[in-house]
Design a protein around this motif. Structure first.
Motif, short mmCIF file in Angstrom:
data_model
loop_
_atom_site.label_atom_id
_atom_site.label_comp_id
_atom_site.label_asym_id
_atom_site.label_seq_id
_atom_site.Cartn_x
_atom_site.Cartn_y
_atom_site.Cartn_z
N ILE A 152 29.66 6.89 66.20
CA ILE A 152 29.91 5.89 65.16
C ILE A 152 30.97 4.90 65.61
O ILE A 152 30.84 3.69 65.39
N SER A 153 32.00 5.37 66.29
CA SER A 153 33.05 4.48 66.81
C SER A 153 32.48 3.52 67.84
O SER A 153 32.82 2.33 67.84
N LEU A 154 31.63 4.02 68.72
CA LEU A 154 31.01 3.16 69.74
C LEU A 154 30.16 2.08 69.09
O LEU A 154 30.24 0.90 69.47
N VAL A 155 29.38 2.43 68.10
CA VAL A 155 28.55 1.45 67.40
C VAL A 155 29.43 0.40 66.72
O VAL A 155 29.15 -0.80 66.78
N ALA A 156 30.50 0.85 66.08
CA ALA A 156 31.41 -0.09 65.40
C ALA A 156 32.03 -1.06 66.40
O ALA A 156 32.12 -2.26 66.14
N ILE A 157 32.45 -0.55 67.55
CA ILE A 157 33.04 -1.42 68.59
C ILE A 157 32.02 -2.42 69.09
O ILE A 157 32.33 -3.61 69.27
N LEU A 158 30.80 -1.97 69.32
CA LEU A 158 29.76 -2.89 69.79
C LEU A 158 29.45 -3.98 68.77
O LEU A 158 29.24 -5.13 69.12
N VAL A 159 29.44 -3.62 67.48
CA VAL A 159 29.21 -4.62 66.43
C VAL A 159 30.35 -5.63 66.40
O VAL A 159 30.13 -6.83 66.28
N ILE A 160 31.59 -5.15 66.53
CA ILE A 160 32.75 -6.06 66.51
C ILE A 160 32.71 -6.98 67.73
O ILE A 160 32.94 -8.19 67.62
N LEU A 161 32.40 -6.43 68.90
CA LEU A 161 32.34 -7.25 70.11
C LEU A 161 31.20 -8.26 70.07
O LEU A 161 31.33 -9.36 70.63
#
Length: 164
Positions: A152-161
């Motif tokens: 979930i953290s990885l997906v959130a970071i990818l969305v922010i980037l």
């Protein structure tokens, strides 16, 4: 005869306290930065050592670093097989869609059922005297919980980037 054991853990903590008949009877303490853990039940220490990020096999050691068995995680299906010497392999899997109930079973005499709610839970079964199986069920649950949080953290970071 069916027995019941309870456990608690902090919301952001990976340390479990296990209670038998209202008295603390064990602990499962995770290392913060990896999936290594130490379990203590009935004055016996158990160590869970994960070989690495890509190799999801966990080796279980007892006192004096004697190997007691291993856990083979199936990350894609969120299941695990527990191999303990002299026993039929145990299977671990979630039993509901909310990931709040799970079971350890050898499809014969061993059936251990776990239920969790925010920061606490209950374990019920006829073979709760097998303290290693009890600890393994909590260890695997924490392993998959950590994996889910990382995803979930990885997906959130990818969305922010992506939005930058």
């Amino acid at each position: 005869m069916e027995k019941t054991v309870t456990w608690t853990k902090g919301v952001f903590d990976s340390s479990y306290q296990i209670f038998c008949n209202g008295q603390i009877c064990g602990n499962l303490i995770f290392n913060t930065w990896n999936n290594h853990a130490v379990g203590i039940m009935s004055q016996t220490n158990y160590q869970f050592k994960c070989k690495g990020f890509t190799d999801t096999t966990v080796t279980i050691y007892g006192d004096n670093h004697v190997e007691l068995g291993n856990i083979k995680m199936n990350v894609w299906q969120m299941r695990a097989i527990i191999n303990l010497p002299g026993q039929i392999p145990l299977s671990w899997n979630y039993s509901n869609g909310w990931l709040s109930q799970w079971t350890i079973s050898n499809h014969q005499e061993t059936q251990i059922h776990y239920k969790a709610s925010s920061g606490s839970g209950m374990v019920a079964g006829q073979n709760l005297d097998d303290e290693l199986a009890l600890l393994v069920g909590l260890y695997i649950r924490e392993f998959f919980s950590r994996l889910l949080v990382a995803f979930i953290s990885l997906v959130a970071i990818l969305v922010i980037l992506r939005d930058i």
